[in-house]
Design a protein around this motif. Structure first.
Motif, short mmCIF file in Angstrom:
data_model
loop_
_atom_site.label_atom_id
_atom_site.label_comp_id
_atom_site.label_asym_id
_atom_site.label_seq_id
_atom_site.Cartn_x
_atom_site.Cartn_y
_atom_site.Cartn_z
N GLN A 85 0.83 -1.21 0.00
CA GLN A 85 0.00 0.00 0.00
C GLN A 85 0.86 1.25 0.00
O GLN A 85 0.42 2.32 -0.40
N TYR A 86 2.09 1.11 0.47
CA TYR A 86 3.00 2.25 0.57
C TYR A 86 4.10 2.21 -0.48
O TYR A 86 4.61 3.26 -0.88
N THR A 87 4.47 1.03 -0.91
CA THR A 87 5.49 0.90 -1.96
C THR A 87 5.28 -0.40 -2.71
O THR A 87 5.29 -1.47 -2.11
N ARG A 173 1.63 -1.78 10.80
CA ARG A 173 0.84 -0.73 10.15
C ARG A 173 1.07 0.63 10.83
O ARG A 173 1.20 1.66 10.16
N MET A 176 4.28 1.99 9.74
CA MET A 176 4.21 2.46 8.35
C MET A 176 3.48 3.80 8.22
O MET A 176 3.78 4.59 7.33
N ASP A 177 2.51 4.03 9.10
CA ASP A 177 1.61 5.17 8.92
C ASP A 177 1.63 6.10 10.13
O ASP A 177 0.94 5.88 11.12
#
Length: 198
Positions: A85-87, A173, A176-177
């Protein structure tokens, strides 16, 4: 291995399995129906294992890892999908970056000590020390192999990836966020403020 030693090993495996199931039930991570279903699968598989007398039996830890992993895999969350979702380019590298943090390894260590009776805490301590005094990169596969962890699962080959128990996936998560992490901190702060007011 003599028949007596093999019988003793199976008794220890069954005892360890039941202790693990009780721990998962006690923490509300699985319900009784789920446990009963997997208990039958476990004992059926153990009976099959007993019949393979011509094959070398795995160690208690290897057998327990296989059954505990099978039991919880249905509830596992894909860290690979979260990372994508991020890379899109290198989700595996993102997961390795998360595992470079001593805080992450200590979090994983705490989870395993709470949930996994077969976890090798001494090997974990050595791995954490080695990772922070050398150039060693702790990958999910290395973590599992060295510590006998069950909270993270690696599937090789096409369609493979890294999965983890929901609590571990939540930590990934949040790492990551930053927005989600801040929202959680604010929510906890509001709850604490309300508790003090009552």
């Amino acid at each position: 291995m003599t028949p007596e030693e093999m019988s003793d090993l199976y008794i220890r495996i069954a005892f360890h399995y039941e202790s693990t199931v009780d721990r998962l039930l006690g923490k509300g991570l699985i319900d009784k129906d789920f446990a009963d279903y997997h208990r039958k699968t476990f004992y059926d598989s153990l009976d099959e294992e007993k019949l393979r007398t011509s094959q070398k039996i795995g160690s208690q830890i290897e057998i327990m890892q296989r059954y505990v992993r099978a039991m919880v895999c249905g509830a596992m969350v894909s860290l690979t999908k979260i990372a994508k979702q991020y890379t899109e380019d290198s989700p595996g590298y993102v997961i390795q970056s998360w595992m470079r943090s001593r805080n992450t390894l200590e979090f994983l260590r705490q989870w395993e000590n709470d949930m996994n009776g077969g976890f090798d805490d001494r090997a974990c301590e050595e791995l954490i020390h080695e990772a922070h005094t050398t150039s060693l990169t702790v990958t999910p596969s290395l973590w599992i192999r060295r510590t006998h962890a069950v909270g993270i699962y690696v599937k090789q080959g096409k369609g493979g990836g890294v999965s983890a128990y929901p609590e571990i996936a939540a930590d990934f998560r949040l790492w990551m966020d930053p927005m989600e992490r801040l929202a959680l901190v604010r929510m906890v702060r509001e709850m604490n403020t309300k508790d003090k007011a009552t």
